[in-house]
Design a protein around this motif. Structure first.
Motif, PDB file in Angstrom:
ATOM      1  N   MET A   1     -19.021  -6.109  15.566  1.00  0.00           N
ATOM      2  CA  MET A   1     -17.767  -4.819  15.138  1.00  0.00           C
ATOM      3  C   MET A   1     -16.480  -5.651  15.107  1.00  0.00           C
ATOM      4  O   MET A   1     -15.852  -4.980  13.923  1.00  0.00           O
ATOM      5  N   ASN A   2     -16.377  -6.350  16.614  1.00  0.00           N
ATOM      6  CA  ASN A   2     -15.146  -7.218  15.088  1.00  0.00           C
ATOM      7  C   ASN A   2     -15.065  -8.502  13.609  1.00  0.00           C
ATOM      8  O   ASN A   2     -13.785  -8.109  13.540  1.00  0.00           O
ATOM      9  N   ASN A   3     -15.886  -8.796  14.004  1.00  0.00           N
ATOM     10  CA  ASN A   3     -16.304  -9.046  12.707  1.00  0.00           C
ATOM     11  C   ASN A   3     -16.024  -7.944  11.246  1.00  0.00           C
ATOM     12  O   ASN A   3     -15.716  -8.245  10.233  1.00  0.00           O
ATOM     13  N   PHE A   4     -16.806  -6.861  11.760  1.00  0.00           N
ATOM     14  CA  PHE A   4     -16.605  -6.276  10.595  1.00  0.00           C
ATOM     15  C   PHE A   4     -15.093  -5.096  10.979  1.00  0.00           C
ATOM     16  O   PHE A   4     -14.017  -5.178   9.761  1.00  0.00           O
ATOM     17  N   THR A   6     -12.574  -7.289  11.421  1.00  0.00           N
ATOM     18  CA  THR A   6     -11.564  -8.538   9.893  1.00  0.00           C
ATOM     19  C   THR A   6     -12.242  -8.273   9.025  1.00  0.00           C
ATOM     20  O   THR A   6     -10.794  -8.939   8.161  1.00  0.00           O
ATOM     21  N   LYS A   7     -13.493  -8.718   8.617  1.00  0.00           N
ATOM     22  CA  LYS A   7     -13.458  -8.105   6.913  1.00  0.00           C
ATOM     23  C   LYS A   7     -12.610  -7.053   6.409  1.00  0.00           C
ATOM     24  O   LYS A   7     -12.568  -6.851   5.412  1.00  0.00           O
ATOM     25  N   MET A   8     -12.625  -5.513   6.896  1.00  0.00           N
ATOM     26  CA  MET A   8     -12.219  -4.530   7.113  1.00  0.00           C
ATOM     27  C   MET A   8     -10.045  -4.234   6.240  1.00  0.00           C
ATOM     28  O   MET A   8      -9.874  -4.101   6.103  1.00  0.00           O
ATOM     29  N   PHE A  11      -8.370  -5.465   3.207  1.00  0.00           N
ATOM     30  CA  PHE A  11      -9.082  -3.683   2.243  1.00  0.00           C
ATOM     31  C   PHE A  11      -7.597  -2.712   2.821  1.00  0.00           C
ATOM     32  O   PHE A  11      -7.104  -2.166   2.250  1.00  0.00           O
ATOM     33  N   LEU A  12      -7.274  -2.951   4.301  1.00  0.00           N
ATOM     34  CA  LEU A  12      -6.096  -1.876   4.531  1.00  0.00           C
ATOM     35  C   LEU A  12      -4.913  -2.203   3.910  1.00  0.00           C
ATOM     36  O   LEU A  12      -4.192  -1.076   4.030  1.00  0.00           O
ATOM     37  N   PHE A  13      -4.454  -3.080   4.148  1.00  0.00           N
ATOM     38  CA  PHE A  13      -3.649  -3.184   3.569  1.00  0.00           C
ATOM     39  C   PHE A  13      -3.254  -3.128   1.862  1.00  0.00           C
ATOM     40  O   PHE A  13      -2.296  -3.025   1.511  1.00  0.00           O
ATOM     41  N   ILE A  14      -4.530  -3.912   1.627  1.00  0.00           N
ATOM     42  CA  ILE A  14      -3.997  -3.707  -0.198  1.00  0.00           C
ATOM     43  C   ILE A  14      -4.475  -1.585  -0.409  1.00  0.00           C
ATOM     44  O   ILE A  14      -4.138  -1.594  -1.625  1.00  0.00           O
ATOM     45  N   GLY A  15      -5.385  -0.962   0.492  1.00  0.00           N
ATOM     46  CA  GLY A  15      -5.548  -0.743   0.279  1.00  0.00           C
ATOM     47  C   GLY A  15      -4.513   0.839  -0.472  1.00  0.00           C
ATOM     48  O   GLY A  15      -4.747   1.673  -1.592  1.00  0.00           O
ATOM     49  N   PRO A  16      -3.496   1.051   0.159  1.00  0.00           N
ATOM     50  CA  PRO A  16      -2.123   2.098  -0.386  1.00  0.00           C
ATOM     51  C   PRO A  16      -1.207   1.665  -2.012  1.00  0.00           C
ATOM     52  O   PRO A  16      -1.838   2.800  -2.984  1.00  0.00           O
TER      53      PRO A  16
END
Length: 295
Positions: A1-4, A6-8, A11-16
């Motif tokens: 879960m933590n690895n997921f 970290t990967k996501m 994308f949360l920063f560049i998503g907007p």
């Protein structure tokens, strides 16, 4: 879960930013492309059932439209004359500012940059007085040396040259700053070594300055070329494409068809032809750039 997580996180920063780019950049392009294959006009916007798919008819009609073909010729005239003048004058100004003292250079940097951030309407009012055939300053100065009045904005060919002069003067500021930054990044040791070898100013300019600024020159040339191919503001506010359609550009033609005559499909098709010209010109420049680097 933590690895997921970290990967996501990236994308949360560049998503907007990506969402805004898709919504306000890529989506309008796709919509315009679809519209270019229809007969969309003001009636069609009021009632979508009135919109018909007509295939490539808009593109075929454009290639036989005398006004559009003339606007293509005018645009290429602007590019062929305006791009070398803009790049060359900006480079010359940057070199001269680099040679003078810091206080004087700072003063003239502001003077040359101010037109780039000045409203085009205000500039058009001032230059309209300068170009006035009866009472303008330019014709008054020419009369002092017994030269007749020049129809700066009344003759189609002269009007194109007049708009080029105005656009070059207005656009020098940004390119000049880019060239000046590139000049200041060249190591002083290069010139010191050239002085030891007995090189004169011309040799240092030719063998040190110009090669060291190749990337800046390439960038300025690309951006300037794209800007001139989208030449719009000057003919719009100064001549409205006249006289006799002699100063009309492709960008102004698109505006006229899409927003003045409400022929949105026809205007969208013209915009994609302009887009194709820009892509082709840019790819050609990248091709030459790659050849120069491989030599």
């Amino acid at each position: 879960m933590n690895n997921f997580k970290t990967k996501m996180t990236p994308f949360l920063f560049i998503g907007p930013a990506v969402a805004i780019l898709l919504l306000f950049a890529f989506l309008p392009i796709i919509v315009a492309l679809v519209i270019s294959f229809t007969d969309t006009n003001l009636v069609g916007l009021a009632n979508y059932s009135e919109i018909n798919f007509i295939g490539i008819r808009n593109y075929i009609n454009l290639l036989s439209d005398g006004n559009f073909l003339q606007s293509i010729g005018n645009t290429f005239f602007y590019v062929i004359i305006g791009v070398p003048l803009s790049v060359g004058s900006s480079f010359l100004i940057a070199v001269l500012l680099h040679l003078v003292g810091s206080w004087l250079a700072s003063t003239f940097r502001v003077i040359y940059y101010v037109p780039s951030v000045t409203n085009i309407v205000a500039i058009a009012v001032v230059w309209g007085f300068l170009y006035n055939q009866e009472y303008g300053l330019f014709n008054y100065l020419l009369s002092l040396v017994d030269i007749g009045r020049i129809p700066w904005l009344e003759d189609p060919f002269v009007a194109k040259l007049s708009l080029i002069l105005l656009a070059v003067w207005k656009s020098n500021g940004v390119s000049m700053l880019i060239f000046l930054a590139a000049l200041q990044s060249i190591p002083r040791s290069y010139y010191e070594a050239a002085d030891i070898d007995g090189a004169n100013r011309w040799q240092k300019l030719r063998y040190i300055t110009i090669p060291s600024m190749s990337f800046a020159t390439f960038f300025v040339t690309i951006t300037t070329l794209i800007g001139w191919m989208q030449f719009f503001e000057e003919p719009f506010v100064m001549t409205d494409g006249g006289p006799l359609n002699g100063t009309n550009s492709i960008a102004l033609f698109i505006y006229q068809e899409g927003f003045q005559y409400s022929e949105f499909g026809y205007g969208a098709a013209a915009s994609f032809i302009l887009f194709a010209f820009i892509i082709i010109a840019t790819l050609i420049q990248f091709k030459f750039r790659n050849k120069d680097q491989s030599l």
